[in-house]
Design a protein around this motif. Structure first.
Motif, PDB file in Angstrom:
ATOM      1  N   LEU A 155      15.457  -2.778  -4.564  1.00 21.18           N
ATOM      2  CA  LEU A 155      14.463  -2.048  -5.355  1.00 21.18           C
ATOM      3  C   LEU A 155      13.063  -2.220  -4.780  1.00 21.18           C
ATOM      4  N   ILE A 156      12.681  -3.457  -4.496  1.00 19.29           N
ATOM      5  CA  ILE A 156      11.340  -3.717  -3.958  1.00 19.29           C
ATOM      6  C   ILE A 156      11.198  -3.089  -2.573  1.00 19.29           C
ATOM      7  N   GLY A 157      12.268  -3.153  -1.770  1.00 14.13           N
ATOM      8  CA  GLY A 157      12.219  -2.533  -0.451  1.00 14.13           C
ATOM      9  C   GLY A 157      12.038  -1.039  -0.520  1.00 14.13           C
ATOM     10  N   SER A 158      12.636  -0.401  -1.541  1.00 11.91           N
ATOM     11  CA  SER A 158      12.496   1.042  -1.714  1.00 11.91           C
ATOM     12  C   SER A 158      11.035   1.419  -1.922  1.00 11.91           C
ATOM     13  N   ILE A 159      10.342   0.587  -2.665  1.00 10.67           N
ATOM     14  CA  ILE A 159       8.937   0.867  -2.956  1.00 10.67           C
ATOM     15  C   ILE A 159       8.053   0.494  -1.769  1.00 10.67           C
ATOM     16  N   THR A 160       8.300  -0.665  -1.190  1.00 12.14           N
ATOM     17  CA  THR A 160       7.426  -1.205  -0.144  1.00 12.14           C
ATOM     18  C   THR A 160       7.490  -0.407   1.145  1.00 12.14           C
ATOM     19  N   PHE A 161       8.689  -0.122   1.617  1.00  8.32           N
ATOM     20  CA  PHE A 161       8.818   0.497   2.927  1.00  8.32           C
ATOM     21  C   PHE A 161       8.443   1.972   2.926  1.00  8.32           C
ATOM     22  N   GLY A 162       8.522   2.631   1.765  1.00  7.61           N
ATOM     23  CA  GLY A 162       8.025   3.998   1.698  1.00  7.61           C
ATOM     24  C   GLY A 162       6.541   4.047   2.003  1.00  7.61           C
TER      25      GLY A 162
END
Length: 574
Positions: A155-162
């Motif tokens: 979930l955090i990666g979805s937000i961060t890497f975008g």
């Protein structure tokens, strides 16, 4: 005013160049698929029973056979079907027993928990993280917590890497994420304890989205508008292939550390792709790096066997129309706009529920195939294989019968199949497996439809936002799914009843969503609010009294409004 999509139409929307780039960009998704489903084997729970430290001494004194030793140490209990089985979490306390009494009457013997540890059957899994750390019986929730924390990383990666890919470029971020995934994955192999394992798996989940999200965005930005939905499907195909390969590797490697190392080292194979994958021309244009973008598009035209539209390119540069389609006004939209009006709020609530449920059921079925009985590896492989016909079926039926009816049938049919596993005796494994695969078929097809349908329901001004928030809800579903699977300890069929019930409810709720096949895509919040207010639950109705043929009208940039040809800057939800 010339849009970049017009350039793509001239050089080829999905020519040889784009096909090659998509193939190279999606290869790392194989590793993502393996990591996402790895816990099915990394945290596999072997058959186990309590260790009785005093039993070996007593066995030598009284010359007990192995069967007698087992009878004297492990009590019997009834399973969910009323059959007598050995208890895996309790033992007799032989220190409080008068062994001169009859061995046949043990009803009055004291029973205690496995205070001296467990003895495991290592014939199938030589090691697993649960075996090494005794995460069984009352501590089984720790394994579910580890998977939930992994999904939190996703979930955090979805937000961060975008955001990172918007700042530093698609190519750079994708390969940095792949390198970090390689490092985090290999480090997990050497985790000294369970806490370190959970933290490192969290980092693996974080980096998985850096790869899967960004390679999707990169591919969607180099193909024409009519092929972007197909590109999302292709990325998912590579993910499922990795899922299936994971089952084969796990069959060959039965120790969790070596298995984790094997799937992590696959990341080395993708490092040379740096030399063949190019940056997104659309991102370069957005950052004002026009010459770099031009060289890539010229190469694209040459590879596709077309001429570079020099005049059209110059017009685009002069007009400074370098970004994707945006609303004509500069109004800022937030997640609150998804709920601002009653009809849109109702549709958003149903959409969010469906995304969450699909992830709950998807990971619940995928990670718990061993609970079905039969061979764990074959069950896992078939669970991945069933997604291909589901994907194909969903693509075919939505163009003929629309989005709503097929989605409802897939969700309800899959849910009912899961619930029906309750009525199948444990010795009829083929039937149980068939019903579970029907459930997986329905939920996989439902995911592909809800992804397309969501983009068509939300208006242009908040379409990406709606998909992003929906994706976030799907991650919440992935976080709670492992804990639903724990209900198997209360009653073996209970998780499948919950999965099936949630799926059926999701399908029924979708009867309240509007059909979008053959209708123009809404552009404003007002149009989205009015959409679906008229017509029955099962019959399609046009918006604002428009006839279906009006849907062939094109937008100012020449993109047909009937296609969900939105360029998405969030991942597809797995």
């Amino acid at each position: 005013m010339v849009h970049y999509d017009e350039i793509l139409k001239h050089v080829g929307e999905f020519g040889t160049y784009q096909k090659r780039m998509c193939f190279f960009a999606f290869l790392p998704s194989l590793s993502v698929g393996m990591h996402m489903l790895a816990m099915a084997f990394l945290a596999a729970t072997p058959e186990h029973r309590c260790t009785a430290p005093e039993a070996e001494l007593l066995a030598a004194r009284y010359n007990w056979t192995e069967a007698e030793l087992l009878n004297m140490t492990i009590p019997w209990t009834k399973d969910d079907e009323g059959s007598w089985v050995r208890d895996s979490c309790k033992r007799y306390d032989l220190m409080t027993v008068d062994l001169n009494d009859s061995y046949g009457n043990r009803s009055g013997w004291n029973v205690t928990s496995c205070d001296a540890g467990w003895t495991y059957d290592l014939s199938q899994y030589e090691t697993s993280i649960t075996h090494e750390n005794d995460i069984v019986c009352s501590d089984m929730w720790l394994g579910s917590m580890a998977q939930s924390i992994y999904m939190l990383g996703v979930l955090i990666g979805s937000i961060t890497f975008g955001d990172l890919s918007d700042r530093f470029g698609r190519k750079v971020v994708m390969f940095v994420a792949n390198a970090l995934l390689l490092i985090a994955g290999v480090s997990t192999t050497f985790a000294p304890n369970f806490t370190a394992f959970v933290i490192l798996r969290f980092l693996v989940g974080l980096q998985c989205m850096g790869v899967y999200l960004v390679n999707f965005v990169l591919a969607s930005e180099i193909v024409g508008p009519s092929r972007r939905t197909m590109v999302g499907t292709l990325d998912y195909v590579f993910f499922v292939l990795g899922y299936m390969v994971m089952g084969g590797i796990a069959y060959l490697i039965r120790t969790w550390r070596h298995l984790q190392l094997a799937i992590s080292l696959s990341g080395i194979l993708w490092i040379p792709l740096w030399c063949v994958v190019t940056e997104s021309p659309r991102w370069l244009l957005a950052k004002g790096r026009t010459e770099e973008a031009r060289k890539i598009v010229e190469k694209m035209a040459k590879t596709n066997g077309t001429d570079f539209p020099r005049a059209l390119w110059e017009k685009m540069v002069e007009s400074k129309d370098k970004l994707e389609e945006t609303p004509e006004n500069d109004q800022f939209y937030s997640a609150w706009d998804l709920l601002r009006s009653p009809n849109l709020a109702k549709k958003s609530a149903i959409i969010f529920y469906n995304w969450a449920v699909i992830n709950v059921v998807y990971y619940g079925l995928s990670l718990n195939t061993s609970a079905l009985g039969g061979d764990d590896y074959i069950s896992f492989f078939l669970s991945g294989l069933i997604e291909f016909p589901a994907l194909l079926m969903s693509i075919l039926v939505i163009e003929k019968w629309g989005r709503r009816l097929p989605h409802v049938l897939f969700m309800v049919g899959g849910g009912v199949a899961c619930i029906c596993t309750v009525f199948v005796p444990s010795d009829l494994f083929p039937l149980t497996m068939t019903l579970a695969m029907i459930g997986k078929f329905g939920i996989s097809a439902g995911f592909n439809i809800i992804f397309i349908w969501t983009g068509e329901i939300y208006p242009t001004v908040i379409r990406n936002l709606g998909l992003g928030v929906s994706s976030m809800f799907s991650r919440f579903g992935g976080i709670i799914s492992p804990f639903i699977a724990l209900l198997i300890d209360t009653w073996k069929p209970l998780p499948y009843i919950v999965f099936g019930g949630l799926s059926v409810i999701g399908g029924i709720l979708c009867l309240m969503l509007p059909e979008t096949l053959g209708t123009p895509l809404p552009q404003t919040l007002e149009e989205a609010e009015d959409s679906g207010k008229v017509g029955s639950l099962l019959c399609r109705a046009g918006r604002h009294g428009e006839e279906p043929e009006d849907s062939k009208e094109a937008d100012p940039h020449g993109v047909p409004l009937t296609n969900p040809d939105f360029c998405i800057s969030s991942e597809t939800g797995l």
